[in-house]
Design a protein around this motif. Sequence first.
Motif, mmCIF file in Angstrom:
data_model
loop_
_atom_site.group_PDB
_atom_site.id
_atom_site.type_symbol
_atom_site.label_atom_id
_atom_site.label_comp_id
_atom_site.label_asym_id
_atom_site.label_seq_id
_atom_site.Cartn_x
_atom_site.Cartn_y
_atom_site.Cartn_z
ATOM 1 N N LEU A 148 -55.732 -71.915 -52.795
ATOM 2 C CA LEU A 148 -56.078 -72.399 -51.453
ATOM 3 C C LEU A 148 -57.488 -71.968 -51.047
ATOM 4 C CD1 LEU A 148 -52.796 -72.024 -49.371
ATOM 5 C CD2 LEU A 148 -53.797 -74.068 -50.385
ATOM 6 N N LEU A 149 -57.877 -70.757 -51.437
ATOM 7 C CA LEU A 149 -59.250 -70.315 -51.145
ATOM 8 C C LEU A 149 -60.273 -71.171 -51.887
ATOM 9 C CD1 LEU A 149 -58.873 -66.420 -51.086
ATOM 10 C CD2 LEU A 149 -59.274 -67.972 -49.149
ATOM 11 N N VAL A 150 -59.969 -71.557 -53.121
ATOM 12 C CA VAL A 150 -60.859 -72.452 -53.861
ATOM 13 C C VAL A 150 -60.930 -73.810 -53.161
ATOM 14 C CG1 VAL A 150 -61.139 -73.706 -56.035
ATOM 15 C CG2 VAL A 150 -60.570 -71.283 -56.063
ATOM 16 N N ALA A 151 -59.804 -74.299 -52.648
ATOM 17 C CA ALA A 151 -59.795 -75.574 -51.921
ATOM 18 C C ALA A 151 -60.645 -75.485 -50.647
ATOM 19 C CB ALA A 151 -58.363 -75.972 -51.581
ATOM 20 N N VAL A 152 -60.567 -74.363 -49.949
ATOM 21 C CA VAL A 152 -61.402 -74.179 -48.752
ATOM 22 C C VAL A 152 -62.881 -74.141 -49.138
ATOM 23 C CG1 VAL A 152 -61.988 -72.527 -46.918
ATOM 24 C CG2 VAL A 152 -59.600 -73.075 -47.387
ATOM 25 N N GLY A 153 -63.198 -73.467 -50.235
ATOM 26 C CA GLY A 153 -64.581 -73.439 -50.716
ATOM 27 C C GLY A 153 -65.069 -74.821 -51.119
ATOM 28 N N LEU A 154 -64.206 -75.616 -51.743
ATOM 29 C CA LEU A 154 -64.567 -76.985 -52.103
ATOM 30 C C LEU A 154 -64.810 -77.825 -50.859
ATOM 31 C CD1 LEU A 154 -64.883 -79.055 -54.399
ATOM 32 C CD2 LEU A 154 -62.444 -79.543 -54.113
ATOM 33 N N PHE A 155 -63.993 -77.622 -49.832
ATOM 34 C CA PHE A 155 -64.186 -78.326 -48.561
ATOM 35 C C PHE A 155 -65.540 -77.961 -47.959
ATOM 36 C CE2 PHE A 155 -63.826 -78.459 -43.923
ATOM 37 C CZ PHE A 155 -63.451 -79.783 -43.744
#
Length: 179
Positions: A115-122
């Motif tokens: 989820l942290l990687v997804a937030v970083g991608l966002f």
Amino acid sequence: MADQTQPWAERTVEVPPQPGVVPQQRDGFRRGVASVGQPQTPRTEPFPVVEEPTGTGWPGEPAPRRPVSWHLAQLRRGGEWSAAGGLFAFVCWGIWAISGRGNLTGPFLIFVLSLLVAVGLFALSRLLGRVIIERQLGRVRRTARGAHLITAVFLVGLGVAWLQQTEWVVSAWNWITGN
């Protein structure tokens, strides 16, 4: 005769002055200043101020500061894509984590890091959108749909990857497809 190389609108005709004839003059007449229409009275009320709600105004001017609530509302538009991708990833993660029949601490940490990687991608998608769309193309972004869509695609891919690591899901898929 006037010069024929000039356009007709720029040609002037010289009228010789007539001795003893003085042209009539109105009140407030000043020589060399044209009067158009009615005599103007000084304006007492200020001109209305027109503000662009979405643009930056004149080129070179900094963009007006917007409240935090405006930025949050802009980030929420398109959030249904990320929410759907996150829900799919959560269900797939749950299937994968429960299938492991062991301690859930490791899978939980993997889910949080994902989820942290997804937030970083966002955030990276928003940054690239700001550089490309706003600065290079001069357009105004009104939503975050593109960044949410990119994040949702990542989360769905992540969920599919978790399902591919679950043995009974892979064998059920192979039985359905006949492989």
